[in-house]
Design an enzyme around this catalytic site. Sequence first.
Site, mmCIF file in Angstrom:
data_model
loop_
_atom_site.group_PDB
_atom_site.id
_atom_site.type_symbol
_atom_site.label_atom_id
_atom_site.label_comp_id
_atom_site.label_asym_id
_atom_site.label_seq_id
_atom_site.Cartn_x
_atom_site.Cartn_y
_atom_site.Cartn_z
ATOM 1 N N GLN A 107 0.849 -1.198 0.000
ATOM 2 C CA GLN A 107 0.000 0.000 0.000
ATOM 3 C C GLN A 107 0.882 1.245 0.000
ATOM 4 O OE1 GLN A 107 -3.448 -0.590 3.000
ATOM 5 N NE2 GLN A 107 -1.863 -2.009 3.621
ATOM 6 N N ASN A 108 2.188 1.041 0.181
ATOM 7 C CA ASN A 108 3.087 2.187 0.344
ATOM 8 C C ASN A 108 3.430 2.826 -0.991
ATOM 9 O OD1 ASN A 108 2.987 1.423 2.960
ATOM 10 N ND2 ASN A 108 5.026 0.533 3.041
ATOM 11 N N HIS A 124 -1.487 1.538 -4.245
ATOM 12 C CA HIS A 124 -1.906 2.938 -4.070
ATOM 13 C C HIS A 124 -1.064 3.935 -4.854
ATOM 14 C CE1 HIS A 124 -3.977 1.798 0.005
ATOM 15 N NE2 HIS A 124 -4.643 1.384 -1.049
ATOM 16 N N CYS A 132 -1.085 13.446 -15.685
ATOM 17 C CA CYS A 132 -1.792 14.582 -16.293
ATOM 18 C C CYS A 132 -3.288 14.438 -16.009
ATOM 19 C CB CYS A 132 -1.537 14.572 -17.804
ATOM 20 S SG CYS A 132 -2.525 15.774 -18.691
ATOM 21 N N CYS A 135 -5.146 14.018 -19.834
ATOM 22 C CA CYS A 135 -5.040 12.811 -20.680
ATOM 23 C C CYS A 135 -4.566 11.581 -19.916
ATOM 24 C CB CYS A 135 -4.122 13.070 -21.873
ATOM 25 S SG CYS A 135 -2.385 13.181 -21.406
ATOM 26 N N CYS A 155 0.042 17.763 -22.949
ATOM 27 C CA CYS A 155 -1.002 18.719 -23.339
ATOM 28 C C CYS A 155 -0.984 19.992 -22.500
ATOM 29 C CB CYS A 155 -2.369 18.053 -23.302
ATOM 30 S SG CYS A 155 -2.650 17.070 -21.858
ATOM 31 N N SER A 194 -2.626 -1.077 9.435
ATOM 32 C CA SER A 194 -3.759 -1.040 10.359
ATOM 33 C C SER A 194 -4.872 -1.966 9.888
ATOM 34 C CB SER A 194 -4.284 0.396 10.477
ATOM 35 O OG SER A 194 -4.474 0.920 9.181
ATOM 36 N N GLU A 220 1.589 -3.273 17.181
ATOM 37 C CA GLU A 220 0.373 -3.175 18.007
ATOM 38 C C GLU A 220 -0.722 -4.054 17.434
ATOM 39 O OE1 GLU A 220 -0.759 0.947 18.244
ATOM 40 O OE2 GLU A 220 1.340 1.506 18.463
HETATM 41 C C1 BJW Z 1 4.563 -1.127 12.687
HETATM 42 C C2 BJW Z 1 5.734 -0.473 12.915
HETATM 43 C C3 BJW Z 1 6.872 -1.249 12.857
HETATM 44 C C4 BJW Z 1 4.253 0.996 13.077
HETATM 45 N N1 BJW Z 1 6.774 -2.547 12.585
HETATM 46 N N2 BJW Z 1 4.477 -2.413 12.423
HETATM 47 C C5 BJW Z 1 -15.768 -0.329 2.285
HETATM 48 C C6 BJW Z 1 -16.148 0.018 3.569
HETATM 49 C C7 BJW Z 1 -15.831 1.266 4.098
HETATM 50 C C8 BJW Z 1 -15.135 2.194 3.352
HETATM 51 C C9 BJW Z 1 -14.748 1.856 2.095
HETATM 52 C C10 BJW Z 1 -15.068 0.623 1.564
HETATM 53 N N3 BJW Z 1 -14.557 0.540 0.318
HETATM 54 C C11 BJW Z 1 -13.929 1.702 0.050
HETATM 55 C C12 BJW Z 1 -14.049 2.530 1.109
HETATM 56 C C13 BJW Z 1 -13.507 3.895 1.228
HETATM 57 C C14 BJW Z 1 -12.027 3.956 1.474
HETATM 58 C C15 BJW Z 1 -11.677 3.261 2.774
HETATM 59 O O1 BJW Z 1 -11.200 2.154 2.823
HETATM 60 N N4 BJW Z 1 -11.887 3.929 3.881
HETATM 61 C C16 BJW Z 1 -11.553 3.366 5.190
HETATM 62 C C17 BJW Z 1 -10.514 4.269 5.870
HETATM 63 C C18 BJW Z 1 -12.796 3.186 5.989
HETATM 64 N N5 BJW Z 1 -11.288 3.353 0.382
HETATM 65 C C19 BJW Z 1 -11.097 3.984 -0.741
HETATM 66 O O2 BJW Z 1 -11.572 5.085 -0.943
HETATM 67 C C20 BJW Z 1 -10.294 3.268 -1.810
HETATM 68 N N6 BJW Z 1 -10.977 3.352 -3.057
HETATM 69 C C21 BJW Z 1 -11.989 2.540 -3.358
HETATM 70 O O3 BJW Z 1 -12.253 1.577 -2.710
HETATM 71 O O4 BJW Z 1 -12.664 2.918 -4.491
HETATM 72 C C22 BJW Z 1 -13.951 2.360 -4.713
HETATM 73 C C23 BJW Z 1 -14.924 2.857 -3.647
HETATM 74 C C24 BJW Z 1 -14.856 4.148 -3.190
HETATM 75 C C25 BJW Z 1 -15.730 4.597 -2.207
HETATM 76 C C26 BJW Z 1 -16.666 3.732 -1.657
HETATM 77 C C27 BJW Z 1 -16.700 2.416 -2.116
HETATM 78 C C28 BJW Z 1 -15.827 1.978 -3.119
HETATM 79 C C29 BJW Z 1 -8.969 3.956 -2.022
HETATM 80 C C30 BJW Z 1 -8.114 3.895 -0.832
HETATM 81 C C31 BJW Z 1 -6.826 4.639 -1.079
HETATM 82 C C32 BJW Z 1 -6.125 4.905 0.232
HETATM 83 N N7 BJW Z 1 -5.063 5.754 0.028
HETATM 84 C C33 BJW Z 1 -4.276 6.151 1.184
HETATM 85 C C34 BJW Z 1 -3.863 7.601 1.036
HETATM 86 C C35 BJW Z 1 -2.950 7.818 -0.067
HETATM 87 C C36 BJW Z 1 -2.393 9.158 0.104
HETATM 88 C C37 BJW Z 1 -0.908 9.166 0.100
HETATM 89 O O5 BJW Z 1 -0.216 8.226 0.468
HETATM 90 O O6 BJW Z 1 -0.468 10.191 -0.268
HETATM 91 O O7 BJW Z 1 -3.195 5.228 1.307
HETATM 92 S S1 BJW Z 1 -5.079 6.061 2.742
HETATM 93 C C38 BJW Z 1 -3.639 5.629 3.644
HETATM 94 O O8 BJW Z 1 -4.000 4.412 4.290
HETATM 95 C C39 BJW Z 1 -2.556 5.309 2.601
HETATM 96 C C40 BJW Z 1 -2.094 3.956 3.069
HETATM 97 O O9 BJW Z 1 -1.529 3.213 1.993
HETATM 98 C C41 BJW Z 1 -3.341 3.328 3.603
HETATM 99 C C42 BJW Z 1 -3.119 2.221 4.578
HETATM 100 O O10 BJW Z 1 -2.450 2.693 5.705
HETATM 101 P P1 BJW Z 1 -1.565 1.697 6.544
HETATM 102 O O11 BJW Z 1 -0.477 1.179 5.709
HETATM 103 O O12 BJW Z 1 -2.426 0.706 7.178
HETATM 104 O O13 BJW Z 1 -0.908 2.712 7.582
HETATM 105 P P2 BJW Z 1 -1.360 3.099 9.072
HETATM 106 O O14 BJW Z 1 -0.634 4.316 9.442
HETATM 107 O O15 BJW Z 1 -2.826 3.141 9.179
HETATM 108 O O16 BJW Z 1 -0.906 1.880 9.957
HETATM 109 C C43 BJW Z 1 0.460 1.578 10.175
HETATM 110 C C44 BJW Z 1 0.520 0.311 11.003
HETATM 111 O O17 BJW Z 1 1.865 -0.046 11.170
HETATM 112 C C45 BJW Z 1 -0.083 0.460 12.408
HETATM 113 O O18 BJW Z 1 -0.932 -0.636 12.671
HETATM 114 C C46 BJW Z 1 1.146 0.427 13.344
HETATM 115 O O19 BJW Z 1 0.880 -0.196 14.592
HETATM 116 C C47 BJW Z 1 2.105 -0.392 12.525
HETATM 117 N N8 BJW Z 1 3.511 -0.138 12.781
HETATM 118 N N9 BJW Z 1 5.426 0.891 13.180
HETATM 119 C C48 BJW Z 1 5.527 -3.077 12.396
HETATM 120 N N10 BJW Z 1 8.078 -0.680 13.102
#
Ligand code: BJW
Length: 243
Positions: A107-108, A124, A132, A135, A155, A194, A220
């Site tokens: 996801q990174n 992601h 762009c 286009c 463009c 998470s 965690e």
């Molecule tokens: C350690 C550690 C160490 C720390 N060792 N561990 C169904 C139900 C409800 C909502 C939705 C659904 N389907 C879609 C949605 C909406 C939405 C969504 O999921 N929302 C939820 C938050 C509820 N999803 C979307 O909009 C997605 N699109 C989609 O599904 O389109 C169709 C659709 C749309 C709308 C409705 C229905 C369908 C797209 C999601 C794109 C997410 N993009 C992001 C932001 C990008 C921006 C950017 O990077 O610039 O991507 S969100 C953000 O979260 C980022 C990450 O890739 C992603 C995941 O985060 P991650 O990796 O889990 O990070 P953290 O910080 O949350 O957790 C870190 C973990 O590491 C923690 O647990 C720590 O404990 C641990 N940790 N140090 C091991 N050393």
Amino acid sequence: MNACKKLMDPLDEARSVLSAAQEIMVLTGAGISAESGVPTFRGEGGYWRNKSYEELASPQAFAQDPRLVWEWYLMRRQTVAACRPNRAHVALADWTAWRQGVTLLTQNVDGLHEIAGSEVVRLHGSLWVNRCIACGLERDDRRTAFEGLPMSPCCGALERPAIVWFGESLPREAVIAGFTAAFQAQAVLVVGTSGVVMPAAELVKEAANNQAIVIDVNTEDDAVPAHIKLRGSAADLLPRLLA
Ligand code: BJW
């Protein structure tokens, strides 16, 4: 047999699950890059200029104030440019170099898996690619600062970060690769996420519904539906798990 299983160290149990599996899906999240110095989303790094990442990572935010959103991304490019892969990225890259049947999904957007030498499916997008808005042409861009806003060479329209924002679809090829890996896997290794963001989290559920054993590495507790929970840092646990 059950008593033996209960006494088994979770790390040993995870090792034997991985070695018995033919197809393995690995899903990484922000936590794997935390020890490289990249802030996670739902930790303290989730805010910038008093705005949450949810307020910045959306098409609406970009339409309203593209300069503000680009400034956030340039700040993040500067942070990540100073980071190197840590022992967790390296352990995965070394492991996948010889282990057949592993699909690494991330996801990174930081590119640290690639620098470590892994082939990854980017769910992601990438911090280092512009798209762009007219286009859709994508181009690599390693700049960490620029005057004004980036314009497309094709463009002349505004470019945006090639990142999947909330409410947007994931790249089609990444979705296909992700669900294929989820349906084929006998084992899933989840690292540092998470487990709340869809559809990435859904992939793990699909694999588990399909009888895969899920191993979860996290400092965690999280929302990952895991059979084996390894609690500790990825940089400590992955080299021991995958050696
Ligand atoms: C350690 C550690 C160490 C720390 N060792 N561990 C169904 C139900 C409800 C909502 C939705 C659904 N389907 C879609 C949605 C909406 C939405 C969504 O999921 N929302 C939820 C938050 C509820 N999803 C979307 O909009 C997605 N699109 C989609 O599904 O389109 C169709 C659709 C749309 C709308 C409705 C229905 C369908 C797209 C999601 C794109 C997410 N993009 C992001 C932001 C990008 C921006 C950017 O990077 O610039 O991507 S969100 C953000 O979260 C980022 C990450 O890739 C992603 C995941 O985060 P991650 O990796 O889990 O990070 P953290 O910080 O949350 O957790 C870190 C973990 O590491 C923690 O647990 C720590 O404990 C641990 N940790 N140090 C091991 N050393």
